[in-house]
Design an enzyme around this catalytic site. Structure first.
Site: not given
Length: 349
Positions: A93, A255
């Site tokens: 991530s 993101c």
């Protein structure tokens, strides 16, 4: 206190997306690599219990992730980590890498050097290099060199009763994404549409994973489409994104892994080249810089090396504990705040 387990958490967010970092009390996780540790977290009942302890109610919350800080397995890394979310443990991530870097430096676990500190993170997807701009004892921003990202398949057609035939791209940016132009589901990426976007994303994710098999060619622990990310382009040319996350929420940040996956599609379509830098904007207006730094290959497939730049902020320090007499120690989730699929992760009691 009669607590059976305690874990200390440093509270951090990256451009609005919460990524708490477990900095103390983390138990030993079996595995010779971070990828093996990820597999254990997702397949062993003890790993599932640890994840539920940290991310589900009454100790956890629907919003954000918890990052397990682990000793690095790779000799070139400063620290390792695994991302815990309600559905499972995840490999990579961007926002959480920024949170972990910020936590390591601002807590003193890794010595901060001004004006710049390099931190290498060991993840199940590979090494992530973080260059932190530091001043007056804090991280001002972090630039990540992400793992190689690649296209699995472009222009996949999915027939749906809700929206007809939808085109999507299946791509890898540290985890697998289905990337969907948001207009195909009749929505726009704005805060007032968050619930509708989540509903559409959960429907698409379930159908994609039911009909398609996606496995990383070199890391078998990374499999399946983790998220559906809706995308659009703002009037100023910025890429507008909304990653929908099980069981029912949206990523507050732009993101990092999703933008890495999307950058691979731009390169594959001839819309991005080495040296290009794009602005990506989240559903709440926070921003990342997304760069294409190099070309490479993964198992013979063309791939790119993306960079993601954003900011992390610490906002608290907490400790969670397990009372051995607590009848709700297993953790639970309800559909009033966790989304319509939350019953799958309830206690069943």
């Amino acid at each position: 206190m009669r607590w059976k387990r305690t874990i200390q958490l440093l509270d951090v967010h990256c451009e609005g997306e919460i990524g708490k970092v477990a900095i103390g009390g983390v138990p030993k996780i079996p595995g010779n690599t971070i990828a093996e540790q990820l597999h254990w977290m997702n397949t062993d009942p003890k790993g599932e219990a640890l994840r539920r302890f940290l991310v589900l109610e009454p100790r956890g919350a629907p919003i954000g992730s918890v990052n397990l800080l682990l000793p690095a397995k790779h000799p070139d890394a400063d620290a390792g980590f695994i991302i815990l979310q309600p559905d499972q443990a995840h490999a990579s991530s961007g926002s959480n890498s920024i949170c972990v870097t910020t936590a390591l430096l601002e807590s003193g676990i890794v010595d901060m050097q001004e004006p710049e500190t390099i931190v290498t993170l060991d993840t199940a997807a590979g090494l992530v290099r973080a260059v932190a701009t530091c001043r007056d004892g804090r991280c001002e921003k972090v630039r990540l060199t992400m793992v190689p990202s690649f296209v699995h398949e472009l222009d996949v057609k999915l027939d749906t009763p809700e929206w007809g035939s939808i085109n999507l791209d299946i791509c890898y940016g540290g985890i697998f994404y289905a990337l969907v132009d948001v207009g195909q589901v009749g929505l726009t990426i704005e805060a007032s549409k968050a619930a509708d976007l989540v509903k559409a994303g959960m429907i698409l994710r379930e159908r994609i994973n039911r009909t398609m098999s996606v496995v990383h060619p070199e890391i078998p622990a990374i499999l399946g489409v983790a998220y559906v990310m809706f995308r659009d382009v703002d009037a100023d040319g910025a890429i507008r994104t909304c990653t929908t996350m099980w069981p029912g929420r949206v990523d507050r940040s732009p993101c990092g892994t999703g933008n890495s996956a999307n950058l691979a599609t731009l390169h594959a379509r001839g819309k991005a080249k080495v040296g290009d830098i794009f602005k990506s904007r989240s559903i709440i207006g926070s921003e990342f810089e997304v760069g294409l730094s190099a070309l490479t290959e993964v198992a013979g497939k063309p791939a790119i090396i993306p960079t993601i730049t954003g900011r992390g902020f610490t906002f608290g320090l907490s400790q969670v504990a397990l009372d051995p007499f607590d009848p709700l120690a297993e953790g639970f989730a309800l559909t009033d705040v966790w989304g319509p699929s939350a019953g799958e992760i309830g206690t069943g009691k």
